[in-house]
Design a protein around this motif. Structure first.
Motif, mmCIF file in Angstrom:
data_model
loop_
_atom_site.group_PDB
_atom_site.id
_atom_site.type_symbol
_atom_site.label_atom_id
_atom_site.label_comp_id
_atom_site.label_asym_id
_atom_site.label_seq_id
_atom_site.Cartn_x
_atom_site.Cartn_y
_atom_site.Cartn_z
ATOM 1 N N ALA A 329 -45.475 -91.446 25.081
ATOM 2 C CA ALA A 329 -45.786 -92.777 24.549
ATOM 3 C C ALA A 329 -45.237 -93.870 25.463
ATOM 4 C CB ALA A 329 -45.214 -92.918 23.138
ATOM 5 N N ASP A 334 -52.038 -93.046 24.723
ATOM 6 C CA ASP A 334 -52.400 -93.489 23.380
ATOM 7 C C ASP A 334 -52.202 -92.363 22.378
ATOM 8 O OD1 ASP A 334 -54.951 -91.887 23.158
ATOM 9 O OD2 ASP A 334 -55.489 -93.172 24.854
ATOM 10 N N ALA A 335 -52.313 -92.715 21.089
ATOM 11 C CA ALA A 335 -52.044 -91.753 20.015
ATOM 12 C C ALA A 335 -53.010 -90.579 20.043
ATOM 13 C CB ALA A 335 -52.088 -92.448 18.655
ATOM 14 N N THR A 337 -54.491 -89.180 22.616
ATOM 15 C CA THR A 337 -54.120 -88.262 23.694
ATOM 16 C C THR A 337 -52.872 -87.476 23.329
ATOM 17 O OG1 THR A 337 -55.057 -89.799 25.315
ATOM 18 C CG2 THR A 337 -53.573 -88.100 26.144
ATOM 19 N N ARG A 347 -53.790 -88.036 13.181
ATOM 20 C CA ARG A 347 -53.478 -89.104 14.135
ATOM 21 C C ARG A 347 -52.182 -89.814 13.738
ATOM 22 N NH1 ARG A 347 -57.124 -91.957 17.094
ATOM 23 N NH2 ARG A 347 -58.106 -89.903 17.260
ATOM 24 N N GLU A 351 -49.028 -91.279 15.921
ATOM 25 C CA GLU A 351 -48.879 -92.735 16.035
ATOM 26 C C GLU A 351 -47.441 -93.198 15.860
ATOM 27 O OE1 GLU A 351 -51.656 -94.225 13.201
ATOM 28 O OE2 GLU A 351 -53.303 -94.333 14.656
ATOM 29 N N THR A 354 -46.127 -93.649 19.354
ATOM 30 C CA THR A 354 -46.650 -94.827 20.041
ATOM 31 C C THR A 354 -46.130 -96.106 19.403
ATOM 32 O OG1 THR A 354 -48.645 -94.772 18.649
ATOM 33 C CG2 THR A 354 -48.743 -93.623 20.752
ATOM 34 N N SER A 358 -44.170 -98.976 21.341
ATOM 35 C CA SER A 358 -44.668 -100.345 21.306
ATOM 36 C C SER A 358 -43.572 -101.317 20.867
ATOM 37 C CB SER A 358 -45.867 -100.444 20.358
ATOM 38 O OG SER A 358 -46.925 -99.644 20.809
#
Length: 387
Positions: A329, A334-335, A337, A347, A351, A354, A358
């Motif tokens: 991440a 991205d989530a 991948t 997902r 996430e 990620t 972020s």
């Protein structure tokens, strides 16, 4: 069925406010505003069902109340022998159903068989084994939860056992062996802190594993650090599962099923040298003492390496999975991948990594914004007035 004698129009119209008429589990009540309310109160499968059907002003009649009672009793008839069809003549116990379920999975490429079998053998069968599977209720499950908590099981552990039981029941329903599946309340799990290693800590762990007395320590840390594989999936790797040219590991057994696991060049080169000369079916993490031929678990060896590396965090083999995903991440993946890379089912599970990355980037940007301009070293103080 004979005609109703009490629940007929003349008697219903003659009811005063607050009065009721009941027949065959159906009740009609005259309300204070003059409206009529239909409800049912019947015993089904040794459980009382008391339910309001609806108001007369909303269009409800005795017909809807009769239909509800018929539906409840039909469910009782189906559950009496435990099946929706005719493939079984007698009710099965949970223990018998579990044996057949595990045998079915073994013949249909079922996933995570060893773990499911262990949960049924060690916990679900001892506590629920003699219950009829078709008559299993939410109350039976709550009694099971109370017993497991008394044994010291955590909510997360109980939820894993619940998943195994529900998978069995839903599989039976899909095969037309069971009419209905109870809800089985899920236990609330405390929010866990996401623990992962920094790049510097990861390098110290690799160095510690390299000098460990077990020859399996360093390969295990390398594989899990650079792929994020689950503990059991890594230990099931064989020499023939390594495709160094394509930088792919073939995962035969995993919670997410059979799949291809990508790996970086550094691990591909490392494993190519490690499996050179080995038979394709030879385990990478072989153990001559184990009945299966490979190491059963790496917890003790891993803990020894963590201690030698001077890592103070609570670190387990699963921490390497968090570490790989978090580093991915931070590298900008991205989530979607990350989900494919780690074999997560949803997902949302990917996430969270990620999101953490972020937020870190957001805080770095905030710090840069606030510190890019001069900041007064001391806050202004109010001037005191002379007395």
């Amino acid at each position: 069925m004979s005609a109703f004698l009490k629940l007929v129009r003349p008697r219903m119209r003659a009811l005063a406010a607050g009065e009721s008429l009941s027949e065959r589990g159906i009740t009609y009540t005259r309300l204070a505003n003059g409206d009529g309310r239909w409800s049912v109160n019947v015993m089904v499968n040794r459980r009382r069902h008391h339910q309001v059907v609806g108001l007369e002003s909303e269009g409800y009649t005795r017909t809807q109340a009769e239909a509800l009672v018929a539906s409840l009793r039909a469910t009782k008839r189906a559950s009496a022998h435990g099946v929706a069809g005719s493939r079984h003549n007698a009710a099965q116990t949970v223990s018998q159903a579990a044996d057949e379920y595990l045998q079915y999975l073994a013949g249909h490429d079922g996933r995570d068989l060893d773990t499911k079998a262990r949960r049924f053998r060690d916990h679900l069968k001892p506590h629920l084994g003699q219950k009829q599977v078709a008559r299993l209720t939410d109350d039976d499950w709550l009694a099971y939860v109370a017993k497991r908590k008394a044994e010291g099981a955590s909510p997360a552990t109980i939820n894993r056992e619940r998943s195994a039981l529900l998978h069995m029941l839903n599989t039976m329903r899909r095969r037309k062996l069971l009419a209905a599946v109870p809800v089985l309340a899920r236990q609330a799990e405390p929010e866990g802190k996401l623990v992962y290693l920094t790049p510097e800590e990861s390098q110290r762990l690799l160095d510690a594993a390299l000098v460990d007395q077990s020859p399996l320590a360093h390969p295990f840390v390398m594989v899990t650090l650079f792929t994020g594989l689950r503990h059991s999936a890594a230990l099931n790797l064989r020499a023939g599962d390594v495709d160094a040219d394509r930088r792919i590991l073939w995962i035969r057994e995993d919670k997410a099923g059979r799949r291809e696991q990508p790996m970086p060049q550094i691990l591909a080169d490392y494993l190519a040298e490690l499996v050179s000369g080995m038979e394709p079916e030879a385990f990478i993490f072989a153990s001559p003492r184990a009945k299966s031929g490979r190491a059963y678990q790496m917890n003790a060896i891993f803990a020894r390496c963590v201690k030698r590396a001077g890592i103070a965090k609570h670190c387990t083999p699963h921490t390497m999975r968090h570490t790989a995903a978090t580093n991915a991440a931070h590298a900008g993946l991205d989530a979607a991948t990350i989900q494919t890379m780690g074999g997560w089912k949803t997902r949302a599970m990917a996430e969270r990594y990620t999101h953490a990355a972020s937020m870190r980037d957001a805080m770095d940007a905030l710090q840069g914004r606030l510190t890019s301009r001069p900041v007064t070293p001391e806050l202004p103080r109010p001037v005191s007035k002379p007395a």
